[in-house]
Structures are given as structure tokens and as C-alpha cells.
Enzyme design. Structure first.
Site, mmCIF file in Angstrom:
data_model
loop_
_atom_site.group_PDB
_atom_site.id
_atom_site.type_symbol
_atom_site.label_atom_id
_atom_site.label_comp_id
_atom_site.label_asym_id
_atom_site.label_seq_id
_atom_site.Cartn_x
_atom_site.Cartn_y
_atom_site.Cartn_z
ATOM 1 C CG ASP A 157 26.025 38.896 33.198
ATOM 2 O OD1 ASP A 157 25.076 38.952 32.394
ATOM 3 O OD2 ASP A 157 26.828 37.943 33.245
ATOM 4 C CD GLU A 214 21.115 38.335 33.130
ATOM 5 O OE1 GLU A 214 20.723 37.903 32.034
ATOM 6 O OE2 GLU A 214 22.303 38.287 33.497
#
Length: 548
Positions: A212, A280
Site C-alpha cells: 500500500d 501501489e
């Protein structure tokens, strides 16, 4: 040899298993409730692994299930080494890993390393004073003489990225919610501990990670102000347009060059396990350039999650070609992972206002593009964005910016397995699901589509099977060009050649085809056109799949 060792050996035998893989994203709260409490859980995912395997995908990515106060639904971690009781236990997770591997599925888990919950024991200790052992584990800074925050950095969730703490008499950095303080990657002990967290899960048998906000790890140690961004360059790819976060050029609060050294350390931890990572990259201006930096060579990340096809506007033939050409320029040695939908953006069926024909064309296109592919749960059913009333909203992002931005709940409503009570997400009349099941989704439930060869579910299975049947689509070289609404893709290598033609518009187009090209065996089942008289004629949203 135990099961974890067997999995490592299998990955070692195919170290590039991730390249061109199709990955299915599961949002645990909304996939399957096995206990009747209205919230999906690990055991529920395990019970539905047969469905995921039936799609023909290579892996599943599970969004966070770690212990958390759930202010941001698991993206605020309070214990990296345990499962939140809401989702089950470590034993439940071990059972999921075993079952997934038995079905031939790899498992990627969502590691949130840039920040923790303010309820994490590390932060509780860090905020006590300036001298405790974890005093520098988070990003603390003195106020300006006026009492103002240290600089002009903004939070993606709105307002300043700095929150005052009366105990330490300092501000702490939070790029997201105030309850999500950022870890200080300039502290060696923080990096060391996070690498041990990764190793903990690798030892449990995970095949890799979705990382993330990978470009948010390291901040500018000098805390310099971000400059203003030219208004002409603003877009809402990272944050909604109503958020002034988009008004800055984010030079100093993220995407720092010092991040590369940590990523190399992380890859070194992963390599003995044959694990893969997809990072990401949250950057509206330099996303693909960062992707190129983070995935170049064999000592960085395997792939990065690109946002270009998660954009608000429907990708035209020209946009897709331009995007792929840009990847060739700035990430020639890297690897992208593409997605149309995920847990953070409106479902692409609604976002792009797609007809069913267009939706079918786009998933085949995804399977023909160079890169890996991520599918989001329910995408295989053709689910539109759910309409969630304000009183039912759970997402703090949507509550903050309502009604101009409705948040992310519309793409997070429960998966629909049948047309019964709660869509089969929770059985019988148990507790109401944490988000309401959309009535518009029920006719598209798995049970309603299963067995229908013309259903969207069957189409997705055939599209994924196309990619698996032709290694060139997963790993081959790519040439791509746009001719008006016509997108021409040539894939070569891996013992084959494929010519894929897509009409991404409402008119009719034709394309001359030289001798030697013939429809792929899977083409007719997908509804692809065949060449006649030395050319292919394509109606609106038509496509052709040829090989030689």
C-alpha cells in the site's frame, strides 16, 4: 518438506510466475460472512476459493485483515502480526493459505507499511516523550513560532498532514487520517522491524505482497514546503477534485529517492522465498516514472500497480496507446500491473458508463495488454457501482467530502452470491451486512449467472483462459498503435504471435490483415470477429484475436 517449503520450491521452479499473472482482489469485509455478524472474514474467503479458482486466475490479493481499530477499515494497523478478531484468527489464515495452494492459487497480502494506527503500541510509546526507545519511530516536528504546522503538506483525506499532540508538544505527520500516523523511515530500527514483519508472513506461506502507498514511505528529512502545481496539471487521479491536495506538486512529502534503498532491502528479504511484490504508486503526475524506478532490474519490486486505467474517463484507443508508449519510454525495464476497478474507485462499469458490449471488450483488452492484471471482486459479474445513502456511509473519506465526493463505499458493498437474503453474503436472517447489499446487484449474483454460457461470468472465464492459453499475451513483447477508435496490438515472443484489434468506439472500423493470420481457437467463444477478404470489419466495441 512441509507445505511452506513446498510452496517455496514451486515458486523457485517458476520465479517469473507473477509476470503476466491475473490477480483477483478480495476485500475481506465484503466477500463472505461465515459467522453471521454482517462482516466478511477469512473463513468466508476460504469457503469461496473454489469460485476464485474457477475463474482461472493465478493469484488472489487480500486487502488488510490485520488487527485494527478500523478507522480506515484495516488500513490503520495496530498489530502487524495478528488477524483482527473481526476476520478470524491466524489459524484461519493458515487454513486459507493451505486451501489456496491446493487449488493452485498464489496469495498476496496487503502490507501497509507507510503508517500505522494511532492505537499501535509503537505510537503509544512514541508519543509519550522525546526520549523513549521509539521516540523517533514516527515523524515528529516542532511547530513554527506562530504555532502553525511545520510546513504546507496536505493530507489525502483533507486538511493539513500534521496533527498537534499535546503530550509531546509537537506535530506528527499523517498523510491520511489523523489516526494514521506516518512511520519514520529515516529511523533504521523502523526499517528493520518492518522487514521482520514481512518475513513473519513469508514464513507463514504467503506468496508475496501488495504494498500500500509504496511511494509514501520516505519523507523529506528537511520538511521542505511543496511548491504549487500549475492548475493546468491538476487531476483527481490520487485524490478527488474537491480536495486541494491536488493543488501541490508533491516533491517532498512522498516519492523521495531515499525510498529506493529500502525497497532493495525488502526485495532481498523476499528473494529466498521466491515471493513477489506489487507496489501501489499514488502519484498523479509521475506515477509511471516512479513505476519505472521501483521495478527496474532484479533487486527492486517485481511490479507496480498503475493508476492510468483506473482513471475517471473511459480510456480511448489513443489514451491506451499513449499510456503504453509512455511505459516503454520511462519503464522499459519495469513491469506494470493494470486494473480497471478496485476498492478505492467507483466500479468501472459505472465510472465509464459502459454498455455490456463495451465491458466485454475491455476485459479482453486487459488480457491482451503487456503487464500483469488485477481484477476486483464482483467485476467478473459486471457489477455497477452501488448507490449508498448518506445515512449508510461508513467511509470517512466520503463523509468528509459528501456530496461532491461520495467516498468508496459504493464499490465496497457485499459480494452477491445468490438472489436471496443479503445476496448470500450472510445466510438467513443474521445481522445486517456492514454495508447494504445493492438490489441492483442481486440479478447479477454468481448463482444467477452460473451455467449460463452467455453471462458476463462466463465471458470473464473465457477471457482469462485466453491469456493462459497463449504465453505471448502474458510475457511477450508489445507493439501498439491507435488509428482513430481502432487499437492495434501486436504481441510477439514466447513461441507465438498475436494480433489483437479493438474498436473502442460506437462506429464501424476495418483493418487490413495480411495473409497468414487466423483466428485464435478461443476467439469465437469470446465473440471476436474473423477476417474476410483480407480485412477485419469491426462494429462498435468489436474486436478480433488473430494468431500465426
Amino acid at each position: 518438506m512441509n507445505k511452506v517449503e513446498e510452496a517455496i520450491a514451486q515458486r523457485a521452479a517458476n520465479p517469473d510466475w507473477w509476470r503476466g499473472a491475473v490477480i483477483y482482489q478480495v476485500y475481506p469485509r465484503s466477500y463472505q460472512d461465515s459467522t453471521g455478524d454482517g462482516v466478511g472474514d477469512i473463513a468466508g474467503i476460504t469457503a469461496r476459493l473454489d469460485h476464485i479458482a474457477s475463474l482461472g486466475v493465478d493469484a488472489l490479493w487480500i486487502s488488510p485483515f490485520f488487527k485494527s481499530p478500523m478507522k480506515d477499515f484495516g488500513y490503520d494497523v495496530s498489530d502487524y502480526r495478528d488477524v483482527d478478531p473481526m476476520f478470524g484468527s491466524l489459524a484461519d489464515f493458515d487454513a486459507l493459505i493451505d486451501r489456496a495452494h491446493d487449488l493452485g492459487l498464489k496469495v498476496l497480502i496487503d502490507l501497509v507499511l507507510s503508517h500505522t494506527s494511532d492505537q499501535h503500541p509503537w505510537f503509544k510509546e512514541s508519543r509519550k516523550d522525546h526520549t523513549n526507545p521509539k521516540a523517533d519511530w514516527y515523524v515528529w516536528a516542532d511547530a513554527k513560532p506562530t504555532g502553525a504546522p511545520p510546513n504546507n503538506w496536505l493530507s489525502i483525506f483533507g486538511g493539513s498532514a500534521w496533527q498537534w499532540d499535546g503530550g509531546r508538544m509537537q506535530y506528527y505527520l499523517h498523510n491520511f487520517l489523523t489516526s494514521q500516523p506516518d512511520l519514520n523511515f529515516h529511523c533504521p530500527a523502523v526499517q528493520d522491524e518492518l522487514l521482520r514483519v514481512a518475513e513473519f508472513w513469508l514464513e507463514r506461506g504467503v506468496d508475496g505482497f501488495r504494498l500500500d502507498t509504496i511511494n509514501f514511505y520516505v519523507h523529506d528529512a528537511e520538511l521542505r514546503d511543496n511548491p504549487a502545481l500549475d492548475p493546468a496539471l491538476r487531476n483527481d487521479q490520487t485524490a478527488p477534485a474537491v480536495n486541494p491536495y491536488n493543488w501541490q506538486e508533491h516533491l517532498y512529502d512522498k516519492s523521495r529517492p531515499e525510498n529506493l534503498a529500502f525497497l532493495k532491502r525488502l526485495r532481498a528479504v523476499m528473494k529466498p522465498y521466491g515471493a513477489a511484490a506489487v507496489g501501489e504508486v499514488g502519484d498523479a503526475q509521475l506515477g509511471l516514472e516512479i513505476l519505472g524506478q521501483y521495478t527496474a532490474g532484479d533487486d527492486m519490486m517485481n511490479m507496480c500497480y498503475a493508476f492510468e486505467l483506473l482513471a475517471k474517463d473511459m480510456p480511448t484507443a489513443g489514451y491506451v496507446a499513449d499510456t503504453m508508449h509512455r511505459v516503454e519510454r520511462v519503464a522499459a525495464d519495469g513491469w506494470a500491473c493494470w486494473a480497471f476497478s478496485n476498492h478505492d474507485v467507483p466500479r468501472h462499469i459505472s465510472r465509464w458508463n459502459l454498455s455490456e458490449e463495451a465491458a466485454r471488450a475491455y476485459v479482453v483488452l486487459m488480457m491482451c495488454l503487456r503487464g500483469s492484471a488485477c481484477l476486483y471482486q464482483g467485476e467478473e459479474l459486471g457489477l455497477p457501482e452501488a448507490d449508498v445513502a448518506f445515512e449508510d456511509l461508513q467511509d470517512p473519506y466520503g463523509i468528509e467530502f459528501w456530496p461532491e465526493f461520495k467516498g468508496r463505499d459504493g464499490c465496497r458493498t457485499p459480494m452477491v452470491w445468490d438472489a436471496g437474503v443479503h445476496g448470500g453474503f450472510s445466510h438467513g436472517n443474521e445481522a445486517r451486512p456492514w454495508l447494504p447489499v445493492s438490489a441492483d446487484h442481486l440479478p447479477k449474483a454468481v448463482a444467477e449467472q452460473e451455467g449460463d454460457p452467455e453471462a458476463m461470468l462466463a465471458h470473464y472465464r473465457r477471457a482469462i483462459a485466453l491469456r493462459r492459453a497463449h504465453a505471448v499475451l502474458a510475457k511477450g513483447a508489445q507493439e501498439i498503435e491507435a488509428q482513430g477508435d481502432l487499437l492495434v496490438i501486436r504481441r510477439s515472443g514466447q513461441g507465438g504471435e498475436v494480433l489483437a484489434l479493438f474498436n473502442l468506439g460506437d462506429g464501424r472500423v476495418s483493418h487490413a490483415v495480411e495473409a497468414g493470420w487466423a483466428p485464435l481457437p478461443e476467439a469465437a467463444g469470446l465473440g471476436a470477429a474473423a477476417p474476410t477478404g483480407g480485412k477485419v470489419d469491426l462494429g462498435s466495441w468489436g474486436f478480433a484475436l488473430l494468431g500465426r
